[in-house]
Write a protein that holds these residues in place. Structure first.
Motif, PDB file in Angstrom:
ATOM      1  N   ASP A   1      12.032  -0.042  -7.193  1.00 25.75           N
ATOM      2  CA  ASP A   1      11.443   1.099  -8.013  1.00 25.75           C
ATOM      3  C   ASP A   1      11.892   1.428  -9.576  1.00 25.75           C
ATOM      4  O   ASP A   1      12.808   1.950  -9.932  1.00 25.75           O
ATOM      5  CB  ASP A   1      11.134   2.266  -7.045  1.00 25.75           C
TER       6      ASP A   1
ATOM      7  N   GLN B   1       4.625  -5.774  -8.729  1.00 30.57           N
ATOM      8  CA  GLN B   1       3.734  -4.215  -7.417  1.00 30.57           C
ATOM      9  C   GLN B   1       3.777  -3.529  -8.977  1.00 30.57           C
ATOM     10  O   GLN B   1       4.314  -2.975  -9.394  1.00 30.57           O
ATOM     11  CB  GLN B   1       3.601  -4.508  -6.475  1.00 30.57           C
ATOM     12  N   HIS B   2       2.293  -2.881  -8.893  1.00 34.82           N
ATOM     13  CA  HIS B   2       1.739  -1.956  -9.911  1.00 34.82           C
ATOM     14  C   HIS B   2       0.437  -1.941  -9.800  1.00 34.82           C
ATOM     15  O   HIS B   2      -0.463  -2.220  -9.512  1.00 34.82           O
ATOM     16  CB  HIS B   2       2.294  -2.041 -11.775  1.00 34.82           C
TER      17      HIS B   2
ATOM     18  N   LEU C   1       4.097  -0.979   0.565  1.00 31.63           N
ATOM     19  CA  LEU C   1       5.660  -0.639   0.260  1.00 31.63           C
ATOM     20  C   LEU C   1       5.759  -0.407   1.832  1.00 31.63           C
ATOM     21  O   LEU C   1       6.881  -1.112   2.225  1.00 31.63           O
ATOM     22  CB  LEU C   1       6.012  -0.072  -1.042  1.00 31.63           C
TER      23      LEU C   1
ATOM     24  N   TYR D   1       8.709  -2.930  -8.975  1.00 33.07           N
ATOM     25  CA  TYR D   1       7.401  -2.212  -8.391  1.00 33.07           C
ATOM     26  C   TYR D   1       7.818  -0.758  -9.565  1.00 33.07           C
ATOM     27  O   TYR D   1       8.743   0.203 -10.296  1.00 33.07           O
ATOM     28  CB  TYR D   1       7.354  -1.787  -7.087  1.00 33.07           C
TER      29      TYR D   1
ATOM     30  N   ASN E   1      -0.272   1.799  -2.958  1.00 32.85           N
ATOM     31  CA  ASN E   1       1.105   1.255  -3.128  1.00 32.85           C
ATOM     32  C   ASN E   1       2.050   1.472  -2.165  1.00 32.85           C
ATOM     33  O   ASN E   1       3.247   0.964  -1.207  1.00 32.85           O
ATOM     34  CB  ASN E   1       1.376   0.929  -4.916  1.00 32.85           C
TER      35      ASN E   1
END
Ligand SMILES: Cc1cc2nc3c(=O)[nH]c(=O)nc-3n(C[C@H](O)[C@H](O)[C@H](O)COP(=O)(O)O)c2cc1C
Length: 181
Positions: free
Chosen positions: A36, A64-65, A23, A8, A19
């Motif tokens: 993270d 994921q971003h 999460l 992430y 986001n």
């Protein structure tokens, strides 16, 4: 045991809406680890060995971003350059991540219709991220279809909640798919 690693990268997680909800929705699923990058490396000094070991321990890698300037946030680019190095991620007979799943998850601020030939962003979001296809190919990863959430700061709570539920459901399905090869 099949395991999921969510890499992430959000430079301002404390201000995140989309986001954060995403999460939160996968918290507590066993065999899912959220890693993270901005929290782990506020100084941008990435522990390459630790990152590579983490990748090797997992079967499905989720990246994921939020979309920043039609790109991934800077620390993720740094991670990609350093961690996916020659002799580890690619090179003749050296694709140590070969066969693992890869799922790209992105949130964009702009509405979906702007990412089209006629829209202000002039082309689909996927065009800006063709390099992820190359990454999967060069590293011999099995890519699942990218998942995008558009208009992420301004869509209604209802619409966002539905998108987040789809995200969670897809993650569970891909986990199952990796489990059964
Ligand atoms: C520096 C910066 C650059 C951004 N660039 C883009 C962009 O190129 N395209 C886009 O659709 N949204 C862009 N955005 C909007 C973010 O993608 C959006 O705020 C984020 O996806 C929302 O997710 P969050 O609620 O988890 O923060 C940008 C935002 C910032 C702060």
């Amino acid at each position: 045991m099949t395991k999921v690693l969510v890499i992430y990268a959000h430079p301002a997680h404390q201000r995140s809406r989309a986001n954060r909800m995403m999460l939160d929705s996968i918290k507590g699923i066993s065999d899912v680890t959220v890693h993270d990058l901005y929290q782990t490396y506020p100084d941008f000094f990435i522990d390459v060995e630790a990152e590579q070991a983490l990748l090797l321990e997992h079967d499905l890698i989720v990246i994921q971003h939020p979309v920043y300037w039609y790109n991934m946030p800077a620390l993720l680019r740094e991670w990609q350059d350093l961690v996916l190095e020659y002799g580890f991620a690619y090179g003749r007979d050296q694709q140590k991540l070969k066969g693992k799943g890869l799922w790209i998850v992105m949130t964009a601020g702009a509405p979906e219709h702007t990412y089209a030939t006629e829209g202000v962003n002039e082309r689909p979001l996927s065009d800006y991220f063709l390099q992820y296809e190359r990454m999967a190919n060069v590293c011999a990863l099995k890519a699942f279809p990218n998942f995008e959430i558009y208009h992420s700061r301004h869509m209604t709570d209802d619409v966002l909640e539905r998108a987040v539920a789809t995200y969670r459901q897809n993650l569970l399905s891909y986990l199952e798919e990796c489990r059964h090869g």
